[in-house]
Design a protein around this motif. Structure first.
Motif, PDB file in Angstrom:
ATOM      1  N   GLN A 126       0.843  -1.206   0.000  1.00 44.27           N
ATOM      2  CA  GLN A 126       0.000   0.000   0.000  1.00 44.27           C
ATOM      3  C   GLN A 126       0.878   1.256   0.000  1.00 44.27           C
ATOM      4  N   TYR A 127       0.749   2.100   1.028  1.00 43.63           N
ATOM      5  CA  TYR A 127       1.469   3.374   1.033  1.00 43.63           C
ATOM      6  C   TYR A 127       2.584   3.406   2.078  1.00 43.63           C
ATOM      7  N   GLY A 128       3.112   2.287   2.468  1.00 46.19           N
ATOM      8  CA  GLY A 128       4.156   2.258   3.506  1.00 46.19           C
ATOM      9  C   GLY A 128       3.527   2.071   4.871  1.00 46.19           C
ATOM     10  N   ASP A 129       4.389   1.796   5.841  1.00 47.36           N
ATOM     11  CA  ASP A 129       3.943   1.636   7.229  1.00 47.36           C
ATOM     12  C   ASP A 129       2.927   0.500   7.396  1.00 47.36           C
ATOM     13  N   GLU A 130       3.055  -0.567   6.625  1.00 51.17           N
ATOM     14  CA  GLU A 130       2.138  -1.701   6.753  1.00 51.17           C
ATOM     15  C   GLU A 130       2.562  -2.680   7.854  1.00 51.17           C
TER      16      GLU A 130
ATOM     17  N   TYR B  93       3.429  12.011  -6.315  1.00 54.44           N
ATOM     18  CA  TYR B  93       3.330  11.709  -4.872  1.00 54.44           C
ATOM     19  C   TYR B  93       3.912  10.330  -4.566  1.00 54.44           C
ATOM     20  N   VAL B  94       5.174  10.173  -4.876  1.00 56.93           N
ATOM     21  CA  VAL B  94       5.834   8.874  -4.775  1.00 56.93           C
ATOM     22  C   VAL B  94       7.223   9.080  -4.207  1.00 56.93           C
ATOM     23  N   THR B  95       7.899   7.988  -3.882  1.00 56.59           N
ATOM     24  CA  THR B  95       9.291   8.125  -3.489  1.00 56.59           C
ATOM     25  C   THR B  95      10.140   8.134  -4.764  1.00 56.59           C
ATOM     26  N   ALA B  96      11.452   8.225  -4.607  1.00 52.86           N
ATOM     27  CA  ALA B  96      12.287   8.455  -5.781  1.00 52.86           C
ATOM     28  C   ALA B  96      12.877   7.169  -6.349  1.00 52.86           C
TER      29      ALA B  96
ATOM     30  N   ALA C  18      11.814  -1.354   0.894  1.00 54.50           N
ATOM     31  CA  ALA C  18      11.500  -0.138   1.652  1.00 54.50           C
ATOM     32  C   ALA C  18      10.409   0.619   0.904  1.00 54.50           C
ATOM     33  N   GLN C  19       9.652   1.419   1.636  1.00 54.13           N
ATOM     34  CA  GLN C  19       8.452   2.066   1.098  1.00 54.13           C
ATOM     35  C   GLN C  19       7.536   0.957   0.533  1.00 54.13           C
ATOM     36  N   SER C  20       6.700   1.302  -0.400  1.00 57.63           N
ATOM     37  CA  SER C  20       5.702   0.310  -0.812  1.00 57.63           C
ATOM     38  C   SER C  20       5.250   0.528  -2.242  1.00 57.63           C
TER      39      SER C  20
ATOM     40  N   ARG D 167      -1.921   6.586   4.947  1.00 53.43           N
ATOM     41  CA  ARG D 167      -0.965   7.207   4.018  1.00 53.43           C
ATOM     42  C   ARG D 167      -0.397   8.448   4.684  1.00 53.43           C
ATOM     43  N   VAL D 168       0.925   8.606   4.627  1.00 50.30           N
ATOM     44  CA  VAL D 168       1.512   9.883   5.026  1.00 50.30           C
ATOM     45  C   VAL D 168       1.948  10.576   3.747  1.00 50.30           C
ATOM     46  N   GLY D 169       2.050  11.869   3.781  1.00 52.71           N
ATOM     47  CA  GLY D 169       2.392  12.590   2.562  1.00 52.71           C
ATOM     48  C   GLY D 169       1.129  12.838   1.756  1.00 52.71           C
ATOM     49  N   ASN D 170       1.295  13.599   0.693  1.00 47.27           N
ATOM     50  CA  ASN D 170       0.134  13.990  -0.108  1.00 47.27           C
ATOM     51  C   ASN D 170      -0.108  12.980  -1.217  1.00 47.27           C
TER      52      ASN D 170
ATOM     53  N   ILE E 209       5.203  17.381  -2.113  1.00 43.66           N
ATOM     54  CA  ILE E 209       4.998  15.925  -2.056  1.00 43.66           C
ATOM     55  C   ILE E 209       4.811  15.474  -0.615  1.00 43.66           C
ATOM     56  N   GLY E 210       5.436  16.218   0.290  1.00 45.52           N
ATOM     57  CA  GLY E 210       5.434  15.756   1.684  1.00 45.52           C
ATOM     58  C   GLY E 210       6.521  14.710   1.876  1.00 45.52           C
ATOM     59  N   THR E 211       7.722  14.982   1.376  1.00 51.40           N
ATOM     60  CA  THR E 211       8.802  13.983   1.480  1.00 51.40           C
ATOM     61  C   THR E 211       9.312  13.896   2.917  1.00 51.40           C
ATOM     62  N   THR E 212      10.156  12.911   3.146  1.00 56.05           N
ATOM     63  CA  THR E 212      10.738  12.747   4.479  1.00 56.05           C
ATOM     64  C   THR E 212      11.988  13.618   4.651  1.00 56.05           C
ATOM     65  N   LYS E 213      12.340  14.392   3.646  1.00 58.75           N
ATOM     66  CA  LYS E 213      13.490  15.327   3.684  1.00 58.75           C
ATOM     67  C   LYS E 213      14.824  14.602   3.846  1.00 58.75           C
TER      68      LYS E 213
ATOM     69  N   ALA F  92      17.488   6.413   4.126  1.00 59.94           N
ATOM     70  CA  ALA F  92      17.058   6.752   5.477  1.00 59.94           C
ATOM     71  C   ALA F  92      15.609   7.226   5.518  1.00 59.94           C
ATOM     72  N   ASN F  93      14.915   7.238   4.368  1.00 63.53           N
ATOM     73  CA  ASN F  93      13.486   7.572   4.390  1.00 63.53           C
ATOM     74  C   ASN F  93      12.659   6.431   4.978  1.00 63.53           C
ATOM     75  N   ALA F  94      13.227   5.245   5.081  1.00 66.05           N
ATOM     76  CA  ALA F  94      12.530   4.123   5.723  1.00 66.05           C
ATOM     77  C   ALA F  94      12.777   4.186   7.227  1.00 66.05           C
TER      78      ALA F  94
HETATM   79  P1  IMP Z   1      10.677  10.552   0.055  1.00 57.26           P
HETATM   80  O1  IMP Z   1      10.812   9.077  -0.074  1.00 57.26           O
HETATM   81  O2  IMP Z   1      11.296  11.098   1.321  1.00 57.26           O
HETATM   82  O3  IMP Z   1      11.114  11.302  -1.153  1.00 57.26           O
HETATM   83  O4  IMP Z   1       9.104  10.896   0.213  1.00 57.26           O
HETATM   84  C1  IMP Z   1       8.185  10.692  -0.864  1.00 57.26           C
HETATM   85  C2  IMP Z   1       6.843  10.175  -0.354  1.00 57.26           C
HETATM   86  O5  IMP Z   1       7.009   8.854   0.149  1.00 57.26           O
HETATM   87  C3  IMP Z   1       6.245  10.989   0.790  1.00 57.26           C
HETATM   88  O6  IMP Z   1       4.829  10.960   0.663  1.00 57.26           O
HETATM   89  C4  IMP Z   1       6.661  10.208   2.025  1.00 57.26           C
HETATM   90  O7  IMP Z   1       5.802  10.438   3.114  1.00 57.26           O
HETATM   91  C5  IMP Z   1       6.564   8.777   1.502  1.00 57.26           C
HETATM   92  N1  IMP Z   1       7.442   7.842   2.207  1.00 57.26           N
HETATM   93  C6  IMP Z   1       8.771   7.702   2.068  1.00 57.26           C
HETATM   94  N2  IMP Z   1       9.234   6.718   2.857  1.00 57.26           N
HETATM   95  C7  IMP Z   1       8.169   6.210   3.502  1.00 57.26           C
HETATM   96  C8  IMP Z   1       7.994   5.148   4.429  1.00 57.26           C
HETATM   97  O8  IMP Z   1       8.945   4.439   4.825  1.00 57.26           O
HETATM   98  N3  IMP Z   1       6.715   4.935   4.876  1.00 57.26           N
HETATM   99  C9  IMP Z   1       5.663   5.662   4.424  1.00 57.26           C
HETATM  100  N4  IMP Z   1       5.782   6.650   3.541  1.00 57.26           N
HETATM  101  C10 IMP Z   1       7.015   6.928   3.087  1.00 57.26           C
END
Ligand code: IMP
Length: 466
Positions: free
Chosen positions: A18-22, A247-250, A233-235, A282-285, A129-133, A45-47
């Motif tokens: 799904q959108y992560g954090d499962e 609205y995705v990770t990279a 990592a991520q989903s 879902r976190v982020g937009n 996007i609401g990234t994790t920076k 480190a976004n995970a």
């Molecule tokens: P980024 O991966 O930091 O560029 O963030 C892009 C999008 O992916 C944002 O909506 C984040 O909230 C989301 N995201 C990134 N990593 C995770 C994760 O581990 N769990 C849930 N959402 C994530």
């Protein structure tokens, strides 16, 4: 001629659907004893995985789970973007727990190195996007750029090891140019940059012993019999192509990418294990078709992020039982978030809440080739019993006879004491069958509570034949 591999190992890939954090870490904990190596193939480190131990909490962002399983090797593949400052902090935390990763942790020397300029750019652009920076977008973008204005943009670990001083100079030039061009040229920004650059060489030396220069390392291990679990990592819904841009990770999160970013030939693949959550978040937009409260919820979330409203504020302001009885989906969503603790683990920021989207789940299962699914937070479904749904709501493809929301018979929390599959409430067994029919693959287990051992397993992975 038939080629026989008497000792050949295999790899399974575990991904979030799904959108992560499962709750992937919980399933990895359960499965890890059956593997020799746990490996990462994407992201950085976004995970985040939090492991509670008797000695305290360990937060892992880049090191694969399974650190507390002494015989298990850990691999960070070339598809990852490594933040060396954070990696060193993780290694320190792990060492403080008495765990020695010497000889256990291997990091591909082709992994991309996160640079200060990536963090600066991501910080500035994160809101949309609401990234994790964590600099993921700029880091992977620079990998694709390769050169800009005559200078290399992507530094792999191998470059950094070969010339730490040269890379510091290159990183300084890129960051200073960015600060000057963007008007972010403040004293604080420069101080922060200097701190990073000054500590960089020491970070490189601390990590040097873990860097694996042989790209055949993992293939050789598996060729000789090792069993690998790839930890995605991520989903799926955050995949750079298969999620909803922008609205995705990279990076790629799909399981096939394990065989690019994980440095193993696909011939070793065995199973793909998906993890989903029965109450979605879902976190982020970005789009979230089954979100409770739809656009109003998304707007509420955006405002909460900008005003720093989180767990503490919601708990202080709302009467959760009142909201749970509401006929307004936005209010029910807030109640479900409070009752199921869906807040960012570090930040405390609220996550958007949705009902289980079986239409989306099926699409991802088919698109990326999932063999079995673990469904987490199934115990939380009992909360829907005393809501306006009066049962378990799920999103399904709309037909002429029914709309997109179906409501299945609920069960009560009191019925859930049994952890054994054959003692689960009938409603829950029927729920499992319904989910399996909708998504087309077996549900191998239910997560039934926050503890890592609260998993009801219906069969073992090796018992499944595709
Ligand atoms: P980024 O991966 O930091 O560029 O963030 C892009 C999008 O992916 C944002 O909506 C984040 O909230 C989301 N995201 C990134 N990593 C995770 C994760 O581990 N769990 C849930 N959402 C994530």
């Amino acid at each position: 001629m038939t080629v026989v591999h008497p000792t050949r190992g295999y790899a399974d890939v575990l991904v979030g659907l799904q959108y992560g954090d499962e709750g992937k870490a919980k399933i990895i904990d359960l499965l890890a004893p059956d593997y020799d190596i746990v490996a990462r193939f994407n992201g950085g480190a976004n995970a985040g995985h939090t492991i509670d131990t008797p000695q305290g909490r360990v937060v892992l962002q880049q090191v694969p789970c399974a650190i507390f399983q002494p015989g298990t090797l850990l691999y960070i593949g070339s598809g990852c973007a490594v933040n060396l400052w954070k990696l060193v902090a993780e290694l320190d935390q792990i060492a403080a727990h008495g765990v020695d990763l010497t000889g256990r942790l291997h990091v591909s020397d082709r992994a991309a190195v996160v640079q200060p300029v990536h963090l600066i750019v991501d910080e500035r652009n994160s809101a949309g996007i609401g990234t994790t920076k964590n600099g993921m977008g700029p880091c992977y973008a620079d990998r694709a750029y390769r050169m800009r204005g005559g200078a290399r943009t992507n530094l792999q670990l191998r470059d950094v090891l070969a010339d730490p001083a040269g890379t510091v100079a290159a990183m300084r030039a890129a960051a200073e140019a960015e600060l000057a061009a963007s008007g972010g040229d403040t004293a604080a920004a420069h101080r922060d940059l200097e701190e990073r650059l000054t500590s960089f060489a020491a970070c490189v030396e601390r990590v040097r012993g873990y860097v694996q220069p042989r790209r055949t390392w993992l293939a050789e291990q598996v060729g000789a019999g090792a069993r690998v679990l790839f930890e995605g990592a991520q989903s799926m819904m955050l995949d750079v192509v298969h999620g909803d841009q922008p609205y995705v990770t990279a990076s790629h999160t799909v399981p096939a990418y394990a065989y690019v970013g994980g440095d193993l030939p696909p011939r070793f693949h065995r199973y793909t294990i998906g993890v989903a959550k029965a109450v979605m978040s879902r976190v982020g937009n970005g789009p979230f078709p089954s979100e409770l409260g739809a656009e109003r919820s998304a707007a509420y979330f955006a405002q909460a992020v900008s005003t720093g409203r989180g767990r503490a504020e919601e708990h202080a302001e709302f009467d959760v039982q009142l909201l749970r009885a509401s006929t307004d989906e936005l209010e029910l969503g807030i109640a479900m978030r409070m009752l199921t603790h869906e807040y960012g683990s570090g930040t405390g920021r609220p996550r958007r809440i949705g009902i289980l989207d079986l239409e989306q789940l099926r699409e991802m299962v088919v698109a990326v080739g999932v063999d079995v699914v673990y469904l987490n937070k199934v115990d939380c479904l009992s909360l829907y019993g005393e809501t306006m749904f009066n049962g378990i709501p799920v999103r399904v493809p709309a037909t002429a006879e029914h709309g997109a929301t179906r409501v299945l018979p609920s069960f009560s929390a009191a019925q859930l004491d049994a952890a054994r599959p054959d003692e689960l409430p009938l409603e829950l067994l029927e729920f499992r069958s319904f989910v399996e029919r909708e998504i087309g693959v077996p549900v191998i287990g239910f997560g039934m509570g926050p503890q890592r051992d609260q998993i009801t397993q219906f069969f073992r992975l090796g018992e499944y034949a595709h």
